[in-house]
Scaffold this motif. Structure first.
Motif, PDB file in Angstrom:
ATOM      1  N   TRP A   1       0.868  -1.179   0.000  1.00 26.35           N
ATOM      2  CA  TRP A   1       0.000   0.000   0.000  1.00 26.35           C
ATOM      3  C   TRP A   1       0.905   1.229   0.000  1.00 26.35           C
ATOM      4  O   TRP A   1       1.633   1.448   0.966  1.00 26.35           O
ATOM      5  CB  TRP A   1      -0.899   0.000   1.238  1.00 26.35           C
ATOM      6  CG  TRP A   1      -1.957  -1.065   1.197  1.00 26.35           C
ATOM      7  CD1 TRP A   1      -1.911  -2.311   1.749  1.00 26.35           C
ATOM      8  CD2 TRP A   1      -3.239  -0.974   0.565  1.00 26.35           C
ATOM      9  NE1 TRP A   1      -3.065  -2.999   1.501  1.00 26.35           N
ATOM     10  CE2 TRP A   1      -3.902  -2.203   0.779  1.00 26.35           C
ATOM     11  CE3 TRP A   1      -3.902   0.028  -0.171  1.00 26.35           C
ATOM     12  CZ2 TRP A   1      -5.190  -2.457   0.285  1.00 26.35           C
ATOM     13  CZ3 TRP A   1      -5.188  -0.231  -0.649  1.00 26.35           C
ATOM     14  CH2 TRP A   1      -5.813  -1.464  -0.420  1.00 26.35           C
TER      15      TRP A   1
ATOM     16  N   SER B   1       1.920   5.165  -0.113  1.00 25.59           N
ATOM     17  CA  SER B   1       1.476   6.502   0.277  1.00 25.59           C
ATOM     18  C   SER B   1       1.792   7.504  -0.824  1.00 25.59           C
ATOM     19  O   SER B   1       2.824   7.404  -1.489  1.00 25.59           O
ATOM     20  CB  SER B   1       2.199   6.905   1.563  1.00 25.59           C
ATOM     21  OG  SER B   1       2.251   8.317   1.690  1.00 25.59           O
ATOM     22  N   PRO B   2       0.917   8.524  -1.010  1.00 30.29           N
ATOM     23  CA  PRO B   2       1.215   9.555  -2.013  1.00 30.29           C
ATOM     24  C   PRO B   2       2.481  10.346  -1.685  1.00 30.29           C
ATOM     25  O   PRO B   2       3.037  11.022  -2.554  1.00 30.29           O
ATOM     26  CB  PRO B   2      -0.023  10.461  -1.969  1.00 30.29           C
ATOM     27  CG  PRO B   2      -0.724  10.136  -0.692  1.00 30.29           C
ATOM     28  CD  PRO B   2      -0.371   8.732  -0.350  1.00 30.29           C
TER      29      PRO B   2
ATOM     30  N   GLU C   1      -9.763  -1.824   2.389  1.00 32.52           N
ATOM     31  CA  GLU C   1      -9.428  -1.099   1.158  1.00 32.52           C
ATOM     32  C   GLU C   1      -9.152   0.357   1.537  1.00 32.52           C
ATOM     33  O   GLU C   1     -10.058   1.175   1.657  1.00 32.52           O
ATOM     34  CB  GLU C   1     -10.577  -1.186   0.148  1.00 32.52           C
ATOM     35  CG  GLU C   1     -10.830  -2.586  -0.394  1.00 32.52           C
ATOM     36  CD  GLU C   1      -9.651  -3.129  -1.217  1.00 32.52           C
ATOM     37  OE1 GLU C   1      -8.955  -2.334  -1.871  1.00 32.52           O
ATOM     38  OE2 GLU C   1      -9.435  -4.361  -1.182  1.00 32.52           O
TER      39      GLU C   1
ATOM     40  N   ARG D   1      -8.380   4.097   1.242  1.00 32.21           N
ATOM     41  CA  ARG D   1      -8.701   5.011   0.144  1.00 32.21           C
ATOM     42  C   ARG D   1      -7.598   6.012  -0.131  1.00 32.21           C
ATOM     43  O   ARG D   1      -7.569   6.621  -1.194  1.00 32.21           O
ATOM     44  CB  ARG D   1     -10.000   5.768   0.467  1.00 32.21           C
ATOM     45  CG  ARG D   1     -11.158   4.792   0.669  1.00 32.21           C
ATOM     46  CD  ARG D   1     -12.480   5.349   0.166  1.00 32.21           C
ATOM     47  NE  ARG D   1     -13.562   4.429   0.555  1.00 32.21           N
ATOM     48  CZ  ARG D   1     -14.567   4.775   1.327  1.00 32.21           C
ATOM     49  NH1 ARG D   1     -14.665   6.003   1.784  1.00 32.21           N
ATOM     50  NH2 ARG D   1     -15.489   3.890   1.642  1.00 32.21           N
ATOM     51  N   ASN D   2      -6.697   6.200   0.811  1.00 31.84           N
ATOM     52  CA  ASN D   2      -5.627   7.194   0.596  1.00 31.84           C
ATOM     53  C   ASN D   2      -4.312   6.562   0.145  1.00 31.84           C
ATOM     54  O   ASN D   2      -3.347   7.266  -0.107  1.00 31.84           O
ATOM     55  CB  ASN D   2      -5.366   7.987   1.883  1.00 31.84           C
ATOM     56  CG  ASN D   2      -4.822   7.098   2.999  1.00 31.84           C
ATOM     57  OD1 ASN D   2      -5.237   5.951   3.164  1.00 31.84           O
ATOM     58  ND2 ASN D   2      -3.893   7.619   3.769  1.00 31.84           N
TER      59      ASN D   2
ATOM     60  N   ALA E   1      -2.297   3.682  -2.436  1.00 32.32           N
ATOM     61  CA  ALA E   1      -2.451   2.992  -3.718  1.00 32.32           C
ATOM     62  C   ALA E   1      -1.999   1.546  -3.574  1.00 32.32           C
ATOM     63  O   ALA E   1      -0.861   1.291  -3.176  1.00 32.32           O
ATOM     64  CB  ALA E   1      -1.636   3.709  -4.787  1.00 32.32           C
TER      65      ALA E   1
ATOM     66  N   SER F   1      -0.697  -2.110  -4.659  1.00 28.80           N
ATOM     67  CA  SER F   1       0.006  -2.801  -5.735  1.00 28.80           C
ATOM     68  C   SER F   1      -0.748  -4.086  -6.049  1.00 28.80           C
ATOM     69  O   SER F   1      -1.569  -4.542  -5.263  1.00 28.80           O
ATOM     70  CB  SER F   1       1.424  -3.145  -5.300  1.00 28.80           C
ATOM     71  OG  SER F   1       1.388  -4.214  -4.358  1.00 28.80           O
TER      72      SER F   1
END
Ligand SMILES: [Zn+2]
Length: 220
Positions: free
Chosen positions: A29, A31-32, A201, A203-204, A206, A208
């Motif tokens: 997961w 992070s931006p 899931e 939401r913040n 992404a 893989s």
């Protein structure tokens, strides 16, 4: 700097365990904030059990902050020499002072959590702590940062913040030089349960595509 009065790290934890990381299916997961960021001193990996426990606790009270400690292992992957904390379960903090916008571990809560760890999770460590920020976003407040630096001072101890309303989360992890950014969080690696489904899931973050031990160890 004054020393914390409660020692959360037993003396056996002076160096990480050597381990070949698991051959489980992992989902990363992301992070931006990760692209271009300084890499964290440790990567975080979470078991399905720990994720389910955190999600359940976070959903328990959508108005007030709740929290506790993350229990697991501190390891160094033998081949890549990468440090990893594996979060295997949680302990909910009970004797906390809490309100809608703050949580603080009391001395009693830390003593009780330490006792519970030793009794029920032998050879496991408090690899960090978690708490929720209902409707506030994912960051560490000034007080959160103080608490982290005083009670979770080891390079490999991490802080997880969860925003239950928007299903967002992030890990605050020191970089190699000890810097802790209170705004820019990291993601983590989820060990996928049977069937390859994620526990939550986010939401913040992404996701893989699932991969077998994409970060730990060589491919079979
Ligand atoms: Zn907070």
């Amino acid at each position: 700097m004054s020393q914390p009065r409660v020692r959360l790290v037993p003396s056996l934890a002076r160096s990480p365990r050597h381990a070949r990381l698991l051959r489980n299916r992992l989902r990363r997961w992301v992070s931006p904030y990760e692209s271009g960021a300084e890499p964290p001193a440790v990567a975080v990996m979470m078991t399905p059990r720990a994720l389910a426990q955190v999600a359940e606790h976070a959903a328990n009270d959508l108005d007030n902050e709740v929290g506790g400690v993350l229990v697991g292992k501190w390891m160094v992957e033998s081949e890549k020499r990468e440090e990893v904390v594996l979060v295997e379960s949680i302990l909910r903090a009970r004797h906390v002072r809490q309100g809608s916008t703050f949580i603080t571990f009391t001395q009693d809560s830390l003593v009780a959590l330490n006792d519970e760890l030793e009794a029920n999770h032998p050879r496991r460590l408090m690899v960090g702590w978690y708490h929720t920020h209902p409707r506030m976003g994912v960051f560490l407040s000034g007080y959160d940062t103080w608490l982290h630096q005083h009670f979770f001072p080891e390079s490999w101890q991490v802080a997880l913040v969860i925003e239950p309303h928007s299903t967002a989360c992030g890990f605050f992890i020191r970089t190699a030089d000890g810097t802790l950014d209170p705004q820019r969080y990291y993601g983590f690696r989820e060990i996928l349960a049977e069937g390859g489904r994620s526990e939550v899931e986010w939401r913040n973050l992404a996701p893989s595509a699932p991969a077998v031990a994409d970060d730990g160890g060589s491919s079979p």
